[in-house]
Design a protein around this motif. Structure first.
Motif, short mmCIF file in Angstrom:
data_model
loop_
_atom_site.label_atom_id
_atom_site.label_comp_id
_atom_site.label_asym_id
_atom_site.label_seq_id
_atom_site.Cartn_x
_atom_site.Cartn_y
_atom_site.Cartn_z
N GLN A 128 43.85 39.05 42.97
CA GLN A 128 45.23 39.84 42.51
C GLN A 128 45.03 41.79 43.29
O GLN A 128 45.80 42.23 43.53
CB GLN A 128 45.51 40.57 41.35
CG GLN A 128 45.07 39.18 40.48
CD GLN A 128 45.54 39.73 38.74
OE1 GLN A 128 45.36 39.95 38.89
NE2 GLN A 128 44.92 38.38 38.36
N CYS A 129 43.90 42.03 44.69
CA CYS A 129 43.58 42.61 45.14
C CYS A 129 44.82 43.54 46.10
O CYS A 129 45.64 42.39 46.73
CB CYS A 129 42.33 42.75 45.72
SG CYS A 129 41.09 42.61 44.46
N CYS A 156 35.24 41.87 45.13
CA CYS A 156 36.31 42.74 44.83
C CYS A 156 35.37 43.86 45.19
O CYS A 156 36.15 44.79 45.26
CB CYS A 156 37.28 41.64 44.44
SG CYS A 156 38.12 40.43 45.48
N HIS A 202 39.74 35.67 47.65
CA HIS A 202 38.98 34.41 46.89
C HIS A 202 40.31 33.41 46.28
O HIS A 202 41.79 34.54 45.92
CB HIS A 202 38.80 34.35 45.88
CG HIS A 202 38.38 35.52 44.83
ND1 HIS A 202 39.22 35.33 44.20
CD2 HIS A 202 37.88 36.67 44.95
CE1 HIS A 202 39.43 36.34 43.41
NE2 HIS A 202 38.39 37.49 44.10
#
Ligand SMILES: [Zn+2]
Length: 127
Positions: free
Chosen positions: A121-122, A92, A117
């Motif tokens: 939290q992106c 990320c 994945h």
């Protein structure tokens, strides 16, 4: 939006089913008595951590799919990968550090949007 949710629902069902079947197959492959297998299967099906992970990850996937649909409707062509975790994973970070990116093109990690994945939290923002 209804079409998007229908498409996501089919993908979620496939992924969750595949994951559960893999875990159940592993339990059966390990063998044991009927009582041991029953306990192991119950543990797989009632795994609270797994349920929480699926809920968080798939809500993030739905959020980002909706963002991408909105960006397309608003003619946003470039996006930025935003990490919000206090300790984002290396993939990320790599996507974030790639900077503004063409909407819909795979980021360096190979995905076109978060989640990259489980527990990711992106999110994407217009660049
Ligand atoms: Zn992430």
């Amino acid at each position: 939006m209804a079409d998007l949710l229908k498409q996501l629902a089919a993908e979620w069902l496939d992924e969750i089913t595949d994951t559960r079947l893999d875990r159940l197959a592993a339990v059966l492959a390990n063998g044991g008595t009927a009582a041991e297998l029953e306990a192991a299967i119950n543990a797989v099906l009632a795994d609270q951590h797994s349920a929480q992970m699926i809920a968080q990850t798939e809500l993030n996937r739905a959020d980002n799919a909706a963002r991408m649909a909105a960006f397309r409707a608003d003619r946003v062509y470039r996006v930025r990968w935003v990490t919000t975790s206090a300790n984002p994973c290396p993939e990320c970070v790599m996507n974030r550090d790639a900077g503004p990116w063409p909407l819909g093109h795979p980021f360096p990690s190979g995905v076109i949007m978060p989640p990259d994945h489980p527990h990711c939290q992106c999110h994407l923002e217009p660049a």
